[in-house]
Design an enzyme around this catalytic site. Structure first.
Site, PDB file in Angstrom:
ATOM      1  N   ALA A  34     -53.750  18.523 -50.224  1.00 16.27           N
ATOM      2  CA  ALA A  34     -53.705  18.818 -51.666  1.00 16.27           C
ATOM      3  C   ALA A  34     -52.235  18.856 -52.095  1.00 16.27           C
ATOM      4  CB  ALA A  34     -54.430  20.119 -51.992  1.00 16.27           C
ATOM      5  N   LEU A  35     -51.573  17.770 -51.805  1.00 16.17           N
ATOM      6  CA  LEU A  35     -50.114  17.746 -51.900  1.00 16.17           C
ATOM      7  C   LEU A  35     -49.612  17.846 -53.338  1.00 16.17           C
ATOM      8  CD1 LEU A  35     -49.319  14.987 -49.242  1.00 16.17           C
ATOM      9  CD2 LEU A  35     -49.546  17.453 -48.947  1.00 16.17           C
ATOM     10  N   HIS A  36     -48.485  18.528 -53.493  1.00 14.96           N
ATOM     11  CA  HIS A  36     -47.814  18.666 -54.787  1.00 14.96           C
ATOM     12  C   HIS A  36     -46.318  18.485 -54.567  1.00 14.96           C
ATOM     13  CE1 HIS A  36     -46.798  22.573 -53.210  1.00 14.96           C
ATOM     14  NE2 HIS A  36     -48.079  22.905 -53.125  1.00 14.96           N
ATOM     15  N   GLU A  37     -45.549  18.661 -55.634  1.00 12.82           N
ATOM     16  CA  GLU A  37     -44.105  18.416 -55.561  1.00 12.82           C
ATOM     17  C   GLU A  37     -43.406  19.266 -54.502  1.00 12.82           C
ATOM     18  OE1 GLU A  37     -41.425  16.544 -56.519  1.00 12.82           O
ATOM     19  OE2 GLU A  37     -42.943  15.119 -57.145  1.00 12.82           O
ATOM     20  N   HIS A  39     -44.577  20.046 -51.487  1.00 11.65           N
ATOM     21  CA  HIS A  39     -44.699  19.284 -50.234  1.00 11.65           C
ATOM     22  C   HIS A  39     -43.793  18.048 -50.276  1.00 11.65           C
ATOM     23  CE1 HIS A  39     -48.887  21.112 -50.573  1.00 11.65           C
ATOM     24  NE2 HIS A  39     -48.498  21.556 -49.387  1.00 11.65           N
ATOM     25  N   LYS A 151     -41.227  28.836 -49.552  1.00 13.25           N
ATOM     26  CA  LYS A 151     -42.348  29.428 -50.303  1.00 13.25           C
ATOM     27  C   LYS A 151     -43.130  30.395 -49.411  1.00 13.25           C
ATOM     28  CE  LYS A 151     -46.202  29.686 -52.839  1.00 13.25           C
ATOM     29  NZ  LYS A 151     -47.311  29.518 -51.985  1.00 13.25           N
ATOM     30  N   VAL A 178     -40.166  25.054 -54.544  1.00 11.35           N
ATOM     31  CA  VAL A 178     -40.217  24.285 -55.788  1.00 11.35           C
ATOM     32  C   VAL A 178     -41.141  25.013 -56.767  1.00 11.35           C
ATOM     33  CG1 VAL A 178     -40.847  22.078 -56.844  1.00 11.35           C
ATOM     34  CG2 VAL A 178     -39.822  22.127 -54.555  1.00 11.35           C
ATOM     35  N   SER A 187     -48.333  25.646 -55.625  1.00  8.11           N
ATOM     36  CA  SER A 187     -49.221  25.951 -54.503  1.00  8.11           C
ATOM     37  C   SER A 187     -50.524  25.200 -54.700  1.00  8.11           C
ATOM     38  CB  SER A 187     -49.490  27.458 -54.450  1.00  8.11           C
ATOM     39  OG  SER A 187     -50.605  27.718 -53.612  1.00  8.11           O
ATOM     40  N   SER A 188     -51.108  24.753 -53.591  1.00  4.18           N
ATOM     41  CA  SER A 188     -52.402  24.057 -53.681  1.00  4.18           C
ATOM     42  C   SER A 188     -53.460  24.969 -54.292  1.00  4.18           C
ATOM     43  CB  SER A 188     -52.855  23.609 -52.291  1.00  4.18           C
ATOM     44  OG  SER A 188     -51.825  22.873 -51.655  1.00  4.18           O
TER      45      SER A 188
HETATM   46  P1  AMP Z   1     -49.391  24.221 -47.031  1.00  4.66           P
HETATM   47  O1  AMP Z   1     -50.001  22.870 -47.293  1.00  4.66           O
HETATM   48  O2  AMP Z   1     -49.646  25.206 -48.119  1.00  4.66           O
HETATM   49  O3  AMP Z   1     -49.735  24.746 -45.650  1.00  4.66           O
HETATM   50  O4  AMP Z   1     -47.820  24.022 -47.042  1.00  4.66           O
HETATM   51  C1  AMP Z   1     -47.218  23.072 -46.204  1.00  4.66           C
HETATM   52  C2  AMP Z   1     -45.728  23.255 -46.262  1.00  4.66           C
HETATM   53  O5  AMP Z   1     -45.274  23.053 -47.598  1.00  4.66           O
HETATM   54  C3  AMP Z   1     -45.282  24.660 -45.839  1.00  4.66           C
HETATM   55  O6  AMP Z   1     -44.086  24.561 -45.082  1.00  4.66           O
HETATM   56  C4  AMP Z   1     -45.048  25.321 -47.173  1.00  4.66           C
HETATM   57  O7  AMP Z   1     -44.088  26.372 -47.112  1.00  4.66           O
HETATM   58  C5  AMP Z   1     -44.503  24.158 -47.990  1.00  4.66           C
HETATM   59  N1  AMP Z   1     -44.661  24.425 -49.427  1.00  4.66           N
HETATM   60  C6  AMP Z   1     -45.799  24.766 -50.079  1.00  4.66           C
HETATM   61  N2  AMP Z   1     -45.536  24.994 -51.385  1.00  4.66           N
HETATM   62  C7  AMP Z   1     -44.204  24.804 -51.552  1.00  4.66           C
HETATM   63  C8  AMP Z   1     -43.311  24.899 -52.655  1.00  4.66           C
HETATM   64  N3  AMP Z   1     -43.737  25.262 -53.873  1.00  4.66           N
HETATM   65  N4  AMP Z   1     -41.997  24.644 -52.455  1.00  4.66           N
HETATM   66  C9  AMP Z   1     -41.541  24.306 -51.213  1.00  4.66           C
HETATM   67  N5  AMP Z   1     -42.337  24.188 -50.140  1.00  4.66           N
HETATM   68  C10 AMP Z   1     -43.652  24.439 -50.297  1.00  4.66           C
END
Ligand code: AMP
Length: 282
Positions: A34-37, A39, A151, A178, A187-188
């Site tokens: 569920a990628l966003h900016e 990631h 984050k 971010v 956040s996803s």
């Molecule tokens: P997740 O998919 O939530 O497990 O996150 C994967 C990676 O992306 C982890 O290292 C998170 O800390 C990073 N991440 C998630 N949201 C953000 C964000 N808003 N800014 C920077 N890194 C993020």
């Protein structure tokens, strides 16, 4: 063009062998999709310093302490691959659950100390799941560098501890959080907020920024945090699980002369939000 999806571990290992035989460096960005900016910023950092970049997508059942949260976690694999294509990602590794955790899997990695308070106290088992999957993903990808977001601050400290303790030959690269225009950390889980909840969610980072400014100006931390928490509750956050000033590395009590961190977890609209900011103690 979409990033190439790689599923069997044997296929990933063959790619990695080829890259290593040519002396190419490998970066990995572990994600749950569920990628966003946020990631994508990690992916750009990886591309900037590594010859090859692997993004992993695995919604790790072991780090969910709540079955409903796991079931409701967004899954958007094809959209994710499309987002990553233009960034030049070499492989989107999407392992099957059975390959990561075959039925006879019996090894759990557990990091003590840094994982005890805050998230660890509120989400039993969560950090064992994180430590185990991060170790598996680092071993599976054989990456030289791994990129993690600030984050998830406590998670980042766990990963640093783990890599140091197990002497894993990988460099952990922290990347800044971010935020959306109104300050909310991307956040996803944000997509689960109602429109009204999403509008109110910016109260969370605003409360953090204000509390940090007050503490850095010399106001007493305890009273400042109590006021910030009351403000969040008045704005509809329920419950505020924690709002705490901690040492930035150990997550223990803040120490004069060392970087500190203000960390929060709070529920809004049935969605659990976390955030954190650096604090320079006066
Ligand atoms: P997740 O998919 O939530 O497990 O996150 C994967 C990676 O992306 C982890 O290292 C998170 O800390 C990073 N991440 C998630 N949201 C953000 C964000 N808003 N800014 C920077 N890194 C993020």
């Amino acid at each position: 063009m979409s990033a190439p999806i790689v599923r069997p571990l044997a296929e990933l290992r063959a790619l990695v062998r080829g890259w290593k035989s040519r002396g190419e460096s490998i970066g990995v960005v572990p994600t749950m999709g569920a990628l966003h900016e946020g990631h994508l910023s990690l992916v750009r950092a990886a591309k900037a310093s590594c010859d090859r970049v692997i993004v992993t997508l695995f919604v790790n059942p072991r780090q969910f302490n709540n079955a409903e949260d796991f079931a409701r976690y967004p899954r958007t694999e094809h959209a994710d691959a499309e987002l990553l294509g233009p960034l030049g990602v070499d492989a989107l590794f999407v392992p099957d659950g059975d390959e990561v955790y075959p039925p006879d899997h019996a090894t759990v990695i557990s990091v003590s100390g840094v994982t005890a308070p805050l998230e660890g106290a509120h989400r039993p088992g969560h950090f064992d799941g994180v430590a185990t999957v991060v170790t598996l993903l680092l071993n599976m990808t054989q990456a030289d560098r791994a990129f993690f977001g600030e984050k998830d601050w406590q998670q980042l400290q766990l990963v640093r501890r783990l890599v140091q303790d197990l002497k894993l030959p990988v460099e952990i690269v922290p990347c800044p959080c971010v935020r959306a225009g109104d300050g909310l950390a991307l956040s996803s889980r944000n997509q689960r907020l109602t429109a009204e909840g999403r509008a109110r969610a910016a109260t969370l980072p605003q409360a953090l920024f204000e509390a940090v400014a007050r503490i850095e100006a010399g106001e007493p931390a305890e009273a400042t945090l109590a006021a910030a928490q009351a403000g969040l509750e008045a704005a509809g956050f329920a419950p505020v699980e924690y709002l705490a000033l901690r040492d930035g590395e150990t997550l223990g009590e803040p120490q004069p002369g060392r970087p500190a961190r203000l960390l929060v977890a709070a529920w809004l609209d049935g969605v659990r939000l976390i955030d954190n900011l650096a604090v320079t103690l006066p």
